[in-house]
Design a protein around this motif. Sequence first.
Motif, PDB file in Angstrom:
ATOM      1  N   PHE A  74      23.585 -55.579  56.336  1.00 53.21           N
ATOM      2  CA  PHE A  74      24.105 -54.507  57.183  1.00 53.21           C
ATOM      3  C   PHE A  74      23.020 -53.519  57.571  1.00 53.21           C
ATOM      4  CE2 PHE A  74      28.632 -53.654  58.243  1.00 53.21           C
ATOM      5  CZ  PHE A  74      29.009 -54.988  58.256  1.00 53.21           C
ATOM      6  N   ALA A  75      22.033 -53.338  56.719  1.00 53.75           N
ATOM      7  CA  ALA A  75      20.895 -52.493  57.087  1.00 53.75           C
ATOM      8  C   ALA A  75      20.149 -53.118  58.255  1.00 53.75           C
ATOM      9  CB  ALA A  75      19.968 -52.308  55.892  1.00 53.75           C
ATOM     10  N   SER A  76      20.016 -54.436  58.228  1.00 53.73           N
ATOM     11  CA  SER A  76      19.359 -55.150  59.319  1.00 53.73           C
ATOM     12  C   SER A  76      20.148 -55.008  60.613  1.00 53.73           C
ATOM     13  CB  SER A  76      19.203 -56.625  58.950  1.00 53.73           C
ATOM     14  OG  SER A  76      18.569 -57.338  59.982  1.00 53.73           O
ATOM     15  N   ASN A  77      21.483 -55.088  60.532  1.00 51.11           N
ATOM     16  CA  ASN A  77      22.313 -54.908  61.724  1.00 51.11           C
ATOM     17  C   ASN A  77      22.111 -53.535  62.341  1.00 51.11           C
ATOM     18  OD1 ASN A  77      23.558 -57.450  61.673  1.00 51.11           O
ATOM     19  ND2 ASN A  77      25.120 -56.763  60.239  1.00 51.11           N
ATOM     20  N   ILE A  78      22.090 -52.509  61.486  1.00 52.28           N
ATOM     21  CA  ILE A  78      21.903 -51.153  61.976  1.00 52.28           C
ATOM     22  C   ILE A  78      20.518 -50.989  62.592  1.00 52.28           C
ATOM     23  CG2 ILE A  78      21.667 -48.735  61.254  1.00 52.28           C
ATOM     24  CD1 ILE A  78      23.898 -49.221  59.244  1.00 52.28           C
ATOM     25  N   ALA A  79      19.500 -51.532  61.903  1.00 53.35           N
ATOM     26  CA  ALA A  79      18.133 -51.421  62.404  1.00 53.35           C
ATOM     27  C   ALA A  79      17.998 -52.089  63.770  1.00 53.35           C
ATOM     28  CB  ALA A  79      17.163 -52.044  61.410  1.00 53.35           C
ATOM     29  N   ASN A  80      18.551 -53.288  63.923  1.00 53.29           N
ATOM     30  CA  ASN A  80      18.464 -54.002  65.198  1.00 53.29           C
ATOM     31  C   ASN A  80      19.208 -53.265  66.301  1.00 53.29           C
ATOM     32  OD1 ASN A  80      16.948 -56.051  64.034  1.00 53.29           O
ATOM     33  ND2 ASN A  80      18.733 -57.323  63.581  1.00 53.29           N
ATOM     34  N   HIS A  81      20.371 -52.737  65.966  1.00 49.36           N
ATOM     35  CA  HIS A  81      21.165 -52.028  66.972  1.00 49.36           C
ATOM     36  C   HIS A  81      20.453 -50.761  67.443  1.00 49.36           C
ATOM     37  CE1 HIS A  81      24.869 -50.710  68.997  1.00 49.36           C
ATOM     38  NE2 HIS A  81      24.524 -49.502  68.598  1.00 49.36           N
ATOM     39  N   LEU A  82      19.954 -49.974  66.510  1.00 47.74           N
ATOM     40  CA  LEU A  82      19.268 -48.734  66.893  1.00 47.74           C
ATOM     41  C   LEU A  82      17.984 -49.030  67.646  1.00 47.74           C
ATOM     42  CD1 LEU A  82      19.727 -46.460  63.732  1.00 47.74           C
ATOM     43  CD2 LEU A  82      21.056 -46.493  65.852  1.00 47.74           C
ATOM     44  N   SER A  83      17.284 -50.083  67.242  1.00 48.67           N
ATOM     45  CA  SER A  83      16.065 -50.467  67.939  1.00 48.67           C
ATOM     46  C   SER A  83      16.367 -50.835  69.388  1.00 48.67           C
ATOM     47  CB  SER A  83      15.402 -51.641  67.222  1.00 48.67           C
ATOM     48  OG  SER A  83      14.243 -52.062  67.897  1.00 48.67           O
ATOM     49  N   ASN A  84      17.422 -51.624  69.608  1.00 43.90           N
ATOM     50  CA  ASN A  84      17.811 -52.019  70.964  1.00 43.90           C
ATOM     51  C   ASN A  84      18.268 -50.828  71.801  1.00 43.90           C
ATOM     52  OD1 ASN A  84      17.255 -54.717  70.448  1.00 43.90           O
ATOM     53  ND2 ASN A  84      19.356 -55.171  69.794  1.00 43.90           N
ATOM     54  N   ALA A  85      18.747 -49.782  71.107  1.00 37.41           N
ATOM     55  CA  ALA A  85      19.195 -48.578  71.806  1.00 37.41           C
ATOM     56  C   ALA A  85      18.053 -47.594  72.060  1.00 37.41           C
ATOM     57  CB  ALA A  85      20.305 -47.892  71.003  1.00 37.41           C
ATOM     58  N   GLY A  86      16.838 -47.971  71.657  1.00 42.75           N
ATOM     59  CA  GLY A  86      15.682 -47.136  71.954  1.00 42.75           C
ATOM     60  C   GLY A  86      15.268 -46.179  70.873  1.00 42.75           C
ATOM     61  N   TYR A  87      15.797 -46.354  69.644  1.00 40.48           N
ATOM     62  CA  TYR A  87      15.431 -45.468  68.547  1.00 40.48           C
ATOM     63  C   TYR A  87      14.199 -45.998  67.815  1.00 40.48           C
ATOM     64  CZ  TYR A  87      19.707 -42.885  69.363  1.00 40.48           C
ATOM     65  OH  TYR A  87      20.679 -42.120  69.948  1.00 40.48           O
ATOM     66  N   SER A  88      13.575 -45.130  67.039  1.00 43.45           N
ATOM     67  CA  SER A  88      12.308 -45.459  66.386  1.00 43.45           C
ATOM     68  C   SER A  88      12.543 -46.059  65.003  1.00 43.45           C
ATOM     69  CB  SER A  88      11.441 -44.192  66.273  1.00 43.45           C
ATOM     70  OG  SER A  88      10.239 -44.466  65.607  1.00 43.45           O
ATOM     71  N   LYS A 294      33.200 -60.394  61.960  1.00 44.13           N
ATOM     72  CA  LYS A 294      33.174 -60.840  63.345  1.00 44.13           C
ATOM     73  C   LYS A 294      32.218 -59.954  64.155  1.00 44.13           C
ATOM     74  CE  LYS A 294      37.855 -62.772  63.466  1.00 44.13           C
ATOM     75  NZ  LYS A 294      37.568 -64.039  64.127  1.00 44.13           N
ATOM     76  N   ASP A 295      31.616 -60.548  65.161  1.00 50.32           N
ATOM     77  CA  ASP A 295      30.612 -59.836  65.955  1.00 50.32           C
ATOM     78  C   ASP A 295      31.163 -58.552  66.560  1.00 50.32           C
ATOM     79  OD1 ASP A 295      28.811 -61.831  65.377  1.00 50.32           O
ATOM     80  OD2 ASP A 295      29.136 -62.918  67.260  1.00 50.32           O
ATOM     81  N   GLU A 296      32.399 -58.603  67.037  1.00 51.95           N
ATOM     82  CA  GLU A 296      32.968 -57.425  67.680  1.00 51.95           C
ATOM     83  C   GLU A 296      33.205 -56.291  66.680  1.00 51.95           C
ATOM     84  OE1 GLU A 296      36.394 -60.490  67.237  1.00 51.95           O
ATOM     85  OE2 GLU A 296      34.238 -60.457  67.665  1.00 51.95           O
ATOM     86  N   ILE A 297      33.469 -56.647  65.416  1.00 52.17           N
ATOM     87  CA  ILE A 297      33.638 -55.621  64.388  1.00 52.17           C
ATOM     88  C   ILE A 297      32.287 -54.995  64.041  1.00 52.17           C
ATOM     89  CG2 ILE A 297      34.310 -55.186  61.998  1.00 52.17           C
ATOM     90  CD1 ILE A 297      36.474 -57.290  62.299  1.00 52.17           C
ATOM     91  N   ILE A 298      31.257 -55.824  63.933  1.00 47.09           N
ATOM     92  CA  ILE A 298      29.917 -55.294  63.684  1.00 47.09           C
ATOM     93  C   ILE A 298      29.508 -54.356  64.810  1.00 47.09           C
ATOM     94  CG2 ILE A 298      27.471 -55.907  63.564  1.00 47.09           C
ATOM     95  CD1 ILE A 298      28.241 -58.403  62.049  1.00 47.09           C
ATOM     96  N   GLU A 299      29.773 -54.760  66.040  1.00 39.96           N
ATOM     97  CA  GLU A 299      29.426 -53.916  67.183  1.00 39.96           C
ATOM     98  C   GLU A 299      30.186 -52.588  67.130  1.00 39.96           C
ATOM     99  OE1 GLU A 299      27.525 -52.715  70.641  1.00 39.96           O
ATOM    100  OE2 GLU A 299      27.104 -54.352  69.263  1.00 39.96           O
ATOM    101  N   MET A 300      31.447 -52.636  66.700  1.00 41.11           N
ATOM    102  CA  MET A 300      32.232 -51.411  66.561  1.00 41.11           C
ATOM    103  C   MET A 300      31.613 -50.490  65.511  1.00 41.11           C
ATOM    104  SD  MET A 300      35.196 -49.902  67.539  1.00 41.11           S
ATOM    105  CE  MET A 300      34.370 -48.336  67.596  1.00 41.11           C
TER     106      MET A 300
END
Length: 334
Positions: A74-88, A294-300
């Motif tokens: 889940f840390a990896s999911n958060i890191a990837n999501h924030l990275s894709n959103a332009g965070y450092s 599920k992917d949609e739950i992770i995205e939520m």
Amino acid sequence: MNRTTPEGKYKSNDSGVKKKIGRSFYRGENVNFNPYLKDFLKEDFLDYYLFNGWKPDNKIITKDTKVTAFGSCFASNIANHLSNAGYSLSKNEQPDIYISSMGEGLVNTFSLLQQFEWALENKTPTQELWHGYKAEDYGYSEEIKEKTKSVFLDTEFFIITLGLSEIWYDEITGEVFWRAVPQDKVDPSRHKFRVCSLTETKENLQKIYDIIRKHIPNAKLLFTLSPVPLAATFRPVSCMSANSVSKSILRAALDEFYRDNWDDLNTKLFYFPSYEIVTELFFQKFKEDNRHPKDEIIEMIMKLFEYYYCDTVIDSVEELYKKLRKDNQNNIIL
């Protein structure tokens, strides 16, 4: 059977007749009720029933905030999501350090603590404890250590996700492996398995926090608990029951840790309820493997994290949740 409503005003007898009643017991300064099924669709459900008490005072992560995330997947999911959103994210700047390359493979509290002690306290394990997904030995490279130290000292916001309580350890030294013991290196006379206790779990969490406060006093720390269950247990009991224990130890230890550091809550120290989001809000939580959400739950979950912590503008998060819950319920596989 009598039942009191969340408003504490009525009770129903066995015939379903409601009678207005008063409050018989003192409730103290705080009382927060568990939701009825109908409450899950209330306008402020997330704010009141889930995030109440766990929200930061302000959105504290900007595009310039140095974020380091590691632990379970889940840390990896958060890191990837924030990275894709332009965070450092530090994993983009130093992809070769262990907390980046194994950012979702450090799943017990000992392995997490080891990274802080190694990089910031110069404490190196005496045995080969750190192995990758294919049992390759990672070793204790001085170059990687210095890079990890630099990343830690630069970090303004740590996100650490806990995964499980079952550990393999060296009985002679007491040192704990990242994951398990490689097949070609196992020594049954000294390599043992056990369940990490609640007390030592809380102690590890406190040690991590104390090291951060000592070396990076202005950094903020957020813990979250992965909802991904055990793939297997090494205990002589069913995996489902072992998983319940494993997660309960982590969640209870986290709660005691937060209570011990209550003055820092929501200012320096944070909890994000990813575990509760998955386990409490949705009917069909996992994919076919019955482990990964599920992917949609992770995205939520990622959008909820952005909504409460990041300076991203996100509207109608409650509506996004309600639509997903409805779709999730409508697609139940019987």
